[in-house]
Design an enzyme around this catalytic site. Sequence first.
Site, PDB file in Angstrom:
ATOM      1  N   ASP A 122      38.181  51.799  35.135  1.00 18.05           N
ATOM      2  CA  ASP A 122      39.502  51.316  35.544  1.00 18.05           C
ATOM      3  C   ASP A 122      40.492  51.545  34.407  1.00 18.05           C
ATOM      4  O   ASP A 122      41.586  52.079  34.609  1.00 18.05           O
ATOM      5  CB  ASP A 122      39.407  49.816  35.886  1.00 18.05           C
ATOM      6  CG  ASP A 122      40.749  49.243  36.295  1.00 18.05           C
ATOM      7  OD1 ASP A 122      41.440  49.894  37.098  1.00 18.05           O
ATOM      8  OD2 ASP A 122      41.097  48.144  35.818  1.00 18.05           O
ATOM      9  N   ASP A 180      43.520  54.893  33.859  1.00 20.92           N
ATOM     10  CA  ASP A 180      44.966  54.701  33.676  1.00 20.92           C
ATOM     11  C   ASP A 180      45.433  55.413  32.408  1.00 20.92           C
ATOM     12  O   ASP A 180      46.494  56.033  32.384  1.00 20.92           O
ATOM     13  CB  ASP A 180      45.313  53.208  33.570  1.00 20.92           C
ATOM     14  CG  ASP A 180      45.665  52.588  34.926  1.00 20.92           C
ATOM     15  OD1 ASP A 180      45.140  53.063  35.950  1.00 20.92           O
ATOM     16  OD2 ASP A 180      46.460  51.627  34.951  1.00 20.92           O
ATOM     17  N   TYR A 227      33.039  43.615  38.123  1.00 21.22           N
ATOM     18  CA  TYR A 227      33.897  43.391  39.290  1.00 21.22           C
ATOM     19  C   TYR A 227      33.163  42.609  40.379  1.00 21.22           C
ATOM     20  O   TYR A 227      33.786  41.913  41.167  1.00 21.22           O
ATOM     21  CB  TYR A 227      34.346  44.730  39.883  1.00 21.22           C
ATOM     22  CG  TYR A 227      35.612  45.295  39.285  1.00 21.22           C
ATOM     23  CD1 TYR A 227      35.687  45.605  37.932  1.00 21.22           C
ATOM     24  CD2 TYR A 227      36.726  45.533  40.083  1.00 21.22           C
ATOM     25  CE1 TYR A 227      36.849  46.141  37.398  1.00 21.22           C
ATOM     26  CE2 TYR A 227      37.889  46.069  39.553  1.00 21.22           C
ATOM     27  CZ  TYR A 227      37.943  46.363  38.205  1.00 21.22           C
ATOM     28  OH  TYR A 227      39.093  46.901  37.682  1.00 21.22           O
ATOM     29  N   LYS A 256      29.202  50.759  26.063  1.00 20.05           N
ATOM     30  CA  LYS A 256      29.358  49.926  24.865  1.00 20.05           C
ATOM     31  C   LYS A 256      27.954  49.487  24.455  1.00 20.05           C
ATOM     32  O   LYS A 256      27.638  48.295  24.369  1.00 20.05           O
ATOM     33  CB  LYS A 256      30.280  48.735  25.179  1.00 20.05           C
ATOM     34  CG  LYS A 256      30.690  47.908  23.977  1.00 20.05           C
ATOM     35  CD  LYS A 256      31.649  48.621  23.027  1.00 20.05           C
ATOM     36  CE  LYS A 256      31.909  47.779  21.798  1.00 20.05           C
ATOM     37  NZ  LYS A 256      32.724  48.486  20.776  1.00 20.05           N
ATOM     38  N   ASP A 302      35.391  52.301  22.941  1.00 17.57           N
ATOM     39  CA  ASP A 302      36.554  52.229  22.036  1.00 17.57           C
ATOM     40  C   ASP A 302      36.858  53.611  21.459  1.00 17.57           C
ATOM     41  O   ASP A 302      38.018  54.035  21.377  1.00 17.57           O
ATOM     42  CB  ASP A 302      36.356  51.167  20.935  1.00 17.57           C
ATOM     43  CG  ASP A 302      34.997  51.240  20.258  1.00 17.57           C
ATOM     44  OD1 ASP A 302      34.107  51.984  20.722  1.00 17.57           O
ATOM     45  OD2 ASP A 302      34.822  50.527  19.244  1.00 17.57           O
TER      46      ASP A 302
HETATM   47  C1  IPM Z   1      42.327  50.594  40.675  1.00 15.76           C
HETATM   48  C2  IPM Z   1      43.040  49.269  40.685  1.00 15.76           C
HETATM   49  C3  IPM Z   1      42.112  48.219  41.279  1.00 15.76           C
HETATM   50  C4  IPM Z   1      40.872  48.157  40.410  1.00 15.76           C
HETATM   51  C5  IPM Z   1      42.749  46.824  41.437  1.00 15.76           C
HETATM   52  C6  IPM Z   1      44.025  46.871  42.247  1.00 15.76           C
HETATM   53  C7  IPM Z   1      41.785  45.828  42.011  1.00 15.76           C
HETATM   54  O1  IPM Z   1      43.470  48.940  39.399  1.00 15.76           O
HETATM   55  O2  IPM Z   1      41.942  51.080  41.756  1.00 15.76           O
HETATM   56  O3  IPM Z   1      42.147  51.152  39.588  1.00 15.76           O
HETATM   57  O4  IPM Z   1      40.865  47.463  39.382  1.00 15.76           O
HETATM   58  O5  IPM Z   1      39.898  48.816  40.763  1.00 15.76           O
HETATM   59 MG    MG Z   2      43.152  50.459  37.949  1.00 16.86          MG
END
Ligand code: IPM
Ligand code: MG
Length: 357
Positions: free
Chosen positions: A247, A251, A142, A191, A223
Site C-alpha cells: 500500500d 503510492d 489488513y 522487514k 525501509d
Molecule cells: C489502496 C487504498 C486502500 C488500501 C484503502 C482505501 C483501504 O489505499 O487501494 O491502496 O489501503 O488498500
Molecule cells: Mg493505498
Amino acid sequence: MKYKIALVKGDGIGPEIVDAAVKVLDRVGDKFGHSFTYTDVLAGGCAIDAVGEPLPKESVELCLSSDAVILGAVGGPKWDTLPGHLRPEKALLGLRSAMGLYANIRPAVLHEALLSECPLKESIARDGIDMVIVRELTGGIYFGERGRGEGPMGPDAYDTERYSVAEISRIGRIAFGTAMKRRKKLVSVDKANVLESSRLWREIMHSLAAEYPEVEYSDMLVDNAAMQLIRKPSQFDVIVTSNMFGDILSDEASMLTGSIGLLPSASLGSGKLGMYEPIHGSAPDITGKNIANPIATVLSCAMMLRYSFGLEEEALCIENAVSMVLKAGHRTADILGESNAAPLTTTQMTEKIIENI
Ligand code: IPM
Ligand code: MG
C-alpha cells in the site's frame, strides 16, 4: 464476444472517471466487435447514505456474477468519523476478500512525454522507471485479528500481521510469473530483521526462487526499499510485498511517474474474475468539477481486457492511445507542470483518448 461488467462507481470523483472509462471501452467494443454490458453496483459511502451499510450483500453477489468489476473510488470526509466496520473503505476490503482477489498488480511507468513531471533529478529520471508492484491483498495486518484492550499502560489497541505459507506461496508465484514475462528481476520487500511473519515470507520466497532459476531474485528491507525507490528507481522490475508495505510503496512509486492520476491496478484471484481500479482515491477536493484525470481508470480498463478477457490487442490499443495523447502534449490539471496551456477537462481528455483508439 459479450462481457458483463459491474461498475462500482463509488464516491467523490469515482462516478466521473468511471463514466469516462466506459466511453473509452465502448469505443474499443465498436472497433473490435465486442459488446460490454454494465450494471451499477452500490458500495462505499454512497451505499452508507442509501442503505446504511458500505457493502450490501446484493452488491457482492452482483460483482461475483459479473465477468469483471471496475471500481472508481470509495470514501470521503463525510464518512470519516464512522466506526471501522461502517466505513466506506470496508466496501473495498470486503469486495477484495469476498472475490478472493489476493494479488494486486500495480504497474508504475514514467512516460517519456512526462519526464519533466517526475519529481526526481533529471539524471535519475532519464534512466527510466518501469516497474510492477505485486501486492498481497487479502491477508496481513489488513485482515488480522484486531481489537481494543487494557495493557500495562492503560487502554490500548492492536492489529495483527499474520501470513500463512499458502498465502505467501500463491502471491510469490504470481510475482515470479510476472517477472518471467518482463525483465526477469524480482525484489521481495519485507522487514525480516524485525518481524517473524517477514522471516517466513523470506523463507518461502527463497524456496520459490529455486524453482525460477532464470529470475534474478533478491530481498530488500522495506525501509531500504523506500529509499532505493528514490535513489535509483530504474533498478526495479518487479517488487513483491505484503498488503501494508505494498500500500505504502505503491503510492511512493506512483508519484515518481508524475501523478497518482495515471496509475491503474488489477486485483486478481485464482480465476478470471478481477477488479480493476485506479490507485488514487476519491479526491473530494476536486469532485464534480470535471477536472479529474481519467487516465488511471482508462488504463485499468486496459488491464481488465488483458487479464480478465484475454484481449491483448484491445488492451494495447488503449495503452497506445494514452501514450499518443500524452506525447501530443494533452494534459489534465494534475500533469500540467510548468506549462501555462489550459488544462483539459475530464471530458476533453476522454475525447482525445477516444480519437486515438
Ligand atoms: C489502496 C487504498 C486502500 C488500501 C484503502 C482505501 C483501504 O489505499 O487501494 O491502496 O489501503 O488498500
Ligand atoms: Mg493505498
